[in-house]
Design a protein around this motif. Structure first.
Motif, PDB file in Angstrom:
ATOM      1  N   ALA A   1       0.870  -1.121   0.340  1.00 29.18           N
ATOM      2  CA  ALA A   1      -0.177   0.144   0.171  1.00 29.18           C
ATOM      3  C   ALA A   1       0.493   1.112  -0.068  1.00 29.18           C
ATOM      4  O   ALA A   1       0.659   2.166  -0.791  1.00 29.18           O
ATOM      5  CB  ALA A   1      -1.108   0.056   1.147  1.00 29.18           C
ATOM      6  N   GLU A   2       1.866   1.652   0.799  1.00 27.41           N
ATOM      7  CA  GLU A   2       2.753   2.270   0.391  1.00 27.41           C
ATOM      8  C   GLU A   2       3.069   2.695  -1.416  1.00 27.41           C
ATOM      9  O   GLU A   2       3.705   4.016  -1.142  1.00 27.41           O
ATOM     10  CB  GLU A   2       4.527   2.239   0.989  1.00 27.41           C
ATOM     11  N   GLN A   3       3.115   2.196  -1.872  1.00 27.94           N
ATOM     12  CA  GLN A   3       3.588   2.683  -3.550  1.00 27.94           C
ATOM     13  C   GLN A   3       2.248   3.405  -3.712  1.00 27.94           C
ATOM     14  O   GLN A   3       2.268   4.074  -4.825  1.00 27.94           O
ATOM     15  CB  GLN A   3       3.195   1.632  -4.126  1.00 27.94           C
ATOM     16  N   LEU A   4       0.860   3.576  -2.887  1.00 32.35           N
ATOM     17  CA  LEU A   4      -0.125   4.465  -3.490  1.00 32.35           C
ATOM     18  C   LEU A   4       0.272   5.344  -3.507  1.00 32.35           C
ATOM     19  O   LEU A   4      -0.636   6.739  -4.282  1.00 32.35           O
ATOM     20  CB  LEU A   4      -1.499   3.715  -2.578  1.00 32.35           C
ATOM     21  N   SER A   5       1.639   6.333  -2.693  1.00 28.83           N
ATOM     22  CA  SER A   5       1.678   8.178  -2.905  1.00 28.83           C
ATOM     23  C   SER A   5       2.551   7.945  -4.371  1.00 28.83           C
ATOM     24  O   SER A   5       2.226   9.141  -4.282  1.00 28.83           O
ATOM     25  CB  SER A   5       2.935   7.602  -1.861  1.00 28.83           C
ATOM     26  N   LEU A   6       3.115   6.755  -4.739  1.00 21.59           N
ATOM     27  CA  LEU A   6       3.368   7.255  -5.964  1.00 21.59           C
ATOM     28  C   LEU A   6       2.058   7.266  -7.564  1.00 21.59           C
ATOM     29  O   LEU A   6       1.738   7.694  -8.049  1.00 21.59           O
ATOM     30  CB  LEU A   6       4.335   6.276  -6.444  1.00 21.59           C
TER      31      LEU A   6
END
Ligand code: BTN
Length: 255
Positions: free
Chosen positions: A87-92
């Motif tokens: 889910a941390e990839q959602l910032s990109l």
């Protein structure tokens, strides 16, 4: 408050929505933080909270996110990625959607400062804040839209700007929101089906830190590409490679 030019009330925004993100639509003229409207409540994926003014707007790393009533796009979106998805990839993913949308709506050329700042030139026009909530992710987006140059916050880590300060024109926040939700839905679905890989070329094309010498936490080096898993690749001064998962890059110079 908003002056009638670009209201974000449900009667204005709902007819503009063309995808599944944005429903239910929770509008309030003022709230502490749109993040809190969606956190710890049972709402479906796609729920969006929007306001004209936050009294306790949050940025990353415990910082405040300031606004001038009616000038910003202040929105939070509830996403429910599959269990185990990074889910941390959602910032990109979100940053890419924000950058593409402001380019289209305002005719600017924005870049992404990994992992979550959207820049025009060297100034920050938008930021993204991810917070987890009951197995979901509340994805907060703040865009400086119609601020006069004199209305921008002072003392911020990056010099702030607004779409109006850059273009000399006012922009319709409702159109911006509707386009953003559509762009984000497209990228979110791509990411959900295939991960970050299909989005990497577009991310790389907007990669503001590429070639810069930066310090992130304990790592100092020259920035290379965004790795396939979203981490930032660096070459340290001794030539060794590093991959950084999170943190804020302090730019020391360009190579
Ligand atoms: C950052 O750049 O530090 C992240 C800023 C995120 C601001 C948005 S505004 C809408 C949502 N509500 C908040 O309190 N924060 C996010």
């Amino acid at each position: 408050m908003a002056d009638g030019y670009d209201q974000l009330t449900p009667d204005v925004v709902r007819p503009l929505l063309r995808g599944r993100l944005g429903t239910p639509y929770r509008w309030s003229p003022e709230c502490a933080s749109t993040q809190d409207v969606l956190r710890d409540v049972e709402l479906p994926e796609g729920a969006v909270a929007v306001t004209d003014h936050q009294t306790g707007g949050r940025g990353r790393s415990g910082r405040a996110w300031e606004d001038v009533a009616g000038r910003s796009l202040l929105a939070s979106l509830l996403l429910r990625p599959a269990a185990g998805a990074p889910a941390e990839q959602l910032s990109l993913v979100t940053g890419l959607a924000v950058a593409e949308t402001i380019d289209r709506i305002a005719g600017v050329q924005s870049e992404l400062k990994w992992p979550n700042d959207v820049l025009v030139g060297e100034a920050k026009v938008a930021g993204i804040l991810l917070e987890s909530s009951r197995g979901g992710v509340v994805c907060g987006v703040g865009v400086n839209v119609n601020h006069d140059a004199g209305e921008l916050p002072e003392g911020t880590r990056l010099r702030p700007t607004s779409l109006r300060a850059v273009t000399g024109r006012r922009h319709d926040r409702a159109a911006l929101l509707a386009e953003l939700l559509l762009a984000l839905e497209r990228h979110y679905d791509t990411w959900g089906a295939s991960g970050l890989a299909p989005l990497l070329p577009a991310l790389e094309a907007r990669h503001a830190l590429r070639g810069a010498r930066v310090r992130i936490g304990a790592v100092t080096g020259v920035v290379g590409p965004i790795a396939p898993d979203g981490r930032l690749s660096l070459t340290r001064d001794d030539g060794s490679a590093a991959l950084v998962a999170s943190g804020e890059a302090q730019v020391l110079g360009s190579t």
